[in-house]
Design a protein around this motif. Structure first.
Motif, PDB file in Angstrom:
ATOM      1  N   PHE A   1     -21.482  -6.891 -39.743  1.00 32.54           N
ATOM      2  CA  PHE A   1     -22.096  -8.189 -39.450  1.00 32.54           C
ATOM      3  C   PHE A   1     -21.274  -9.344 -40.008  1.00 32.54           C
ATOM      4  N   TYR A   2     -20.618  -9.167 -41.169  1.00 31.11           N
ATOM      5  CA  TYR A   2     -19.841 -10.249 -41.765  1.00 31.11           C
ATOM      6  C   TYR A   2     -18.616 -10.579 -40.931  1.00 31.11           C
ATOM      7  N   PHE A   3     -18.000  -9.566 -40.360  1.00 33.56           N
ATOM      8  CA  PHE A   3     -16.820  -9.774 -39.527  1.00 33.56           C
ATOM      9  C   PHE A   3     -17.215 -10.298 -38.143  1.00 33.56           C
ATOM     10  N   VAL A   4     -18.230  -9.685 -37.545  1.00 33.00           N
ATOM     11  CA  VAL A   4     -18.685 -10.088 -36.219  1.00 33.00           C
ATOM     12  C   VAL A   4     -19.277 -11.494 -36.258  1.00 33.00           C
ATOM     13  N   GLY A   5     -20.030 -11.816 -37.333  1.00 35.18           N
ATOM     14  CA  GLY A   5     -20.610 -13.151 -37.450  1.00 35.18           C
ATOM     15  C   GLY A   5     -19.564 -14.230 -37.584  1.00 35.18           C
ATOM     16  N   PHE A   6     -18.491 -13.947 -38.322  1.00 38.00           N
ATOM     17  CA  PHE A   6     -17.412 -14.927 -38.480  1.00 38.00           C
ATOM     18  C   PHE A   6     -16.734 -15.213 -37.144  1.00 38.00           C
ATOM     19  N   ILE A   7     -16.415 -14.161 -36.399  1.00 34.83           N
ATOM     20  CA  ILE A   7     -15.753 -14.337 -35.102  1.00 34.83           C
ATOM     21  C   ILE A   7     -16.673 -15.052 -34.119  1.00 34.83           C
ATOM     22  N   SER A   8     -17.937 -14.620 -34.060  1.00 36.71           N
ATOM     23  CA  SER A   8     -18.882 -15.217 -33.124  1.00 36.71           C
ATOM     24  C   SER A   8     -19.117 -16.695 -33.430  1.00 36.71           C
ATOM     25  N   ALA A  41     -19.209 -16.248 -27.688  1.00 29.62           N
ATOM     26  CA  ALA A  41     -19.900 -15.915 -28.932  1.00 29.62           C
ATOM     27  C   ALA A  41     -20.847 -14.732 -28.763  1.00 29.62           C
ATOM     28  N   LEU A  42     -21.287 -14.458 -27.550  1.00 28.59           N
ATOM     29  CA  LEU A  42     -22.215 -13.346 -27.311  1.00 28.59           C
ATOM     30  C   LEU A  42     -21.502 -11.992 -27.251  1.00 28.59           C
ATOM     31  N   ILE A  43     -20.223 -11.997 -26.923  1.00 29.21           N
ATOM     32  CA  ILE A  43     -19.532 -10.731 -26.665  1.00 29.21           C
ATOM     33  C   ILE A  43     -19.433  -9.839 -27.901  1.00 29.21           C
ATOM     34  N   LEU A 103     -31.388  -6.925 -29.545  1.00 28.39           N
ATOM     35  CA  LEU A 103     -30.316  -7.559 -28.777  1.00 28.39           C
ATOM     36  C   LEU A 103     -30.787  -8.883 -28.174  1.00 28.39           C
ATOM     37  N   VAL A 104     -32.039  -8.916 -27.724  1.00 29.42           N
ATOM     38  CA  VAL A 104     -32.593 -10.165 -27.194  1.00 29.42           C
ATOM     39  C   VAL A 104     -32.685 -11.217 -28.297  1.00 29.42           C
ATOM     40  N   ILE A 113     -28.026 -16.838 -30.956  1.00 31.82           N
ATOM     41  CA  ILE A 113     -26.717 -17.436 -30.672  1.00 31.82           C
ATOM     42  C   ILE A 113     -26.867 -18.651 -29.770  1.00 31.82           C
ATOM     43  N   LEU A 114     -27.732 -18.553 -28.762  1.00 35.50           N
ATOM     44  CA  LEU A 114     -27.954 -19.701 -27.884  1.00 35.50           C
ATOM     45  C   LEU A 114     -28.525 -20.891 -28.664  1.00 35.50           C
ATOM     46  N   SER A 115     -29.477 -20.616 -29.557  1.00 38.60           N
ATOM     47  CA  SER A 115     -30.085 -21.688 -30.347  1.00 38.60           C
ATOM     48  C   SER A 115     -29.067 -22.322 -31.294  1.00 38.60           C
ATOM     49  N   LEU A 116     -28.259 -21.485 -31.951  1.00 29.99           N
ATOM     50  CA  LEU A 116     -27.238 -22.012 -32.855  1.00 29.99           C
ATOM     51  C   LEU A 116     -26.217 -22.862 -32.107  1.00 29.99           C
ATOM     52  N   HIS A 117     -25.814 -22.384 -30.943  1.00 29.56           N
ATOM     53  CA  HIS A 117     -24.820 -23.123 -30.166  1.00 29.56           C
ATOM     54  C   HIS A 117     -25.373 -24.482 -29.737  1.00 29.56           C
ATOM     55  N   LEU A 118     -26.584 -24.521 -29.238  1.00 31.30           N
ATOM     56  CA  LEU A 118     -27.181 -25.786 -28.805  1.00 31.30           C
ATOM     57  C   LEU A 118     -27.370 -26.735 -29.982  1.00 31.30           C
ATOM     58  N   PHE A 119     -27.795 -26.194 -31.135  1.00 30.67           N
ATOM     59  CA  PHE A 119     -27.995 -27.037 -32.314  1.00 30.67           C
ATOM     60  C   PHE A 119     -26.661 -27.603 -32.809  1.00 30.67           C
TER      61      PHE A 119
END
Length: 380
Positions: free
Chosen positions: A263-270, A284-286, A301-302, A308-314
């Motif tokens: 999660f630490y690696f995937v979260g940083f990339i995303s 960011a979803l991939i 997954l949902v 991710i959608l909420s973070l991106h919009l914010f």
């Protein structure tokens, strides 16, 4: 008895008022005509220069992209160089150290990404069965959908007898083309460290020499314009770094609570992929979806997708304008048009460079006499 009004208008012998004669200043008329011609010439020259610039930007795409990326890299490394110069280190040596530091950071990130990718591939057999089940489930749904469309729109006899012949390219041609493209890209990228080094070590010379290119009465304006562009680029980089860091940290926390592997690696990339204009929300979803597809339930997954959608919009609608809005001073319409235009002209790199390039163009227009209106149109 009222007095008759006195008529001071000159009259002819017949008593008809004489029409006053207005003297025409021919010098004023000639001056107006000259100004009109100069304005027309300026407009034509502007259109010609704009067309030439667009043609040059299209033809020299790779060169300009490398040049602008090198400028951004130089601004990223400038604090390191200034820190070394403050302690008596020669600027050339400090610039060399900063470039090697950047190369080391990139190598470290690449090595870490590769090692985490290897670890992920080693753990892949543990949940490959679930991945296959998910894939087979979607494959069955796609097959059922295809059959239903065949039932609705049956094929004609001519379509059933149709035979498609495809010419297969040889393996050597495919490999040669791929290696040629990759080699060209790496060869072009190899110029970035050298350009960044020379921009850092010759910073004062480049700036003063650029100002000296203008006439004496325009040098102060050129100096101020270059300073504003430098401040804008620095604010753009720092703002993207802070917003990306915030999104990455929040993504790491959410992915860790949901049990996403690495999660630490995937979260940083995303988090930092989310900063790419327009495409960021898809990129960011991939990583989290692919990583969690085999080990997480559909509900989780949902939750990841919604987060991710909420973070991106914010980030794009709240944080980004707050952090960068005052420095860039570009209205949303200008930003959208810039992303569309530079993305069409330069592809993916155009989407990344669109905002700083457009902001720099606005700063230039704000300080060029006769073009202030265009800069105001682009601003907020």
């Amino acid at each position: 008895m009222e007095d008759d009004p006195i008529d001071f208008a000159p009259q002819t012998e017949d008593g008809v008022p004489e029409i006053p004669q207005v003297a025409l200043d021919r010098s004023t008329a000639e001056e107006l005509e000259l100004r009109k011609m100069q304005k027309t010439q300026t407009t034509c020259l502007f259109i010609l220069a704009l067309a030439t610039g667009l043609g040059l930007a299209y033809v020299a795409k790779m060169v300009l992209v490398v040049l602008f990326v090198s400028i951004l890299v130089a601004f990223v490394l400038a604090p390191v160089v200034d820190f070394g110069v403050r302690f008596g280190v020669p600027r050339s040596l400090a610039s060399l150290f900063a470039v090697f530091l950047l190369i080391g950071v990139i190598y470290g990130i690449t090595f870490m990404s590769y090692s985490k990718g290897v670890d992920f591939m080693q753990d892949l057999p543990k949940y490959s069965r679930r991945i296959r089940e998910v894939g087979q489930r979607w494959e069955r749904r796609a097959e059922a959908f295809r059959r239903s469309t065949q039932d609705i729109v049956p094929q004609s006899e001519d379509d059933k007898r149709a035979v498609t012949i495809r010419q297969q390219s040889s393996l050597s041609d495919t490999v040669t083309t791929a290696l040629g493209s990759v080699g060209e890209i790496f060869f072009t990228i190899s110029f970035i460290p050298f350009l960044a080094f020379f921009m850092l070590s010759w910073q004062e010379h480049v700036r003063s020499a650029t100002v000296m290119l203008f006439k004496m009465e325009n040098r102060n304006t050129a100096y101020v314009t270059l300073g504003l562009m430098s401040s804008m680029i620095r604010s753009f980089l720092v703002g993207n770094l802070l917003v990306g860091l915030f999104v990455s940290v929040v993504s790491m926390i959410i992915f860790g609570l949901l049990g996403v592997p690495f999660f630490y690696f995937v979260g940083f990339i995303s988090g930092y992929l989310s900063m790419v204009p327009y495409l960021g929300i898809v990129l960011a979803l991939i990583p989290p979806v692919i990583t969690g597809m085999g080990v997480m339930s559909l509900e989780k997954l949902v939750v990841i997708i919604v987060s991710i959608l909420s973070l991106h919009l914010f980030a794009m609608n709240v944080l980004y304008p707050k952090v960068l809005g005052k420095r860039l001073q570009l209205n949303p319409l200008t930003v959208t048009i810039a992303l569309l235009f530079w993305g069409w002209l330069w592809g993916a790199m155009g989407l990344i460079l669109a905002i700083p390039v457009t902001a720099a163009i606005k700063i230039v227009l704000d300080h060029v006499e006769g073009f202030e209106g265009y800069g105001q149109w682009m601003g907020e």
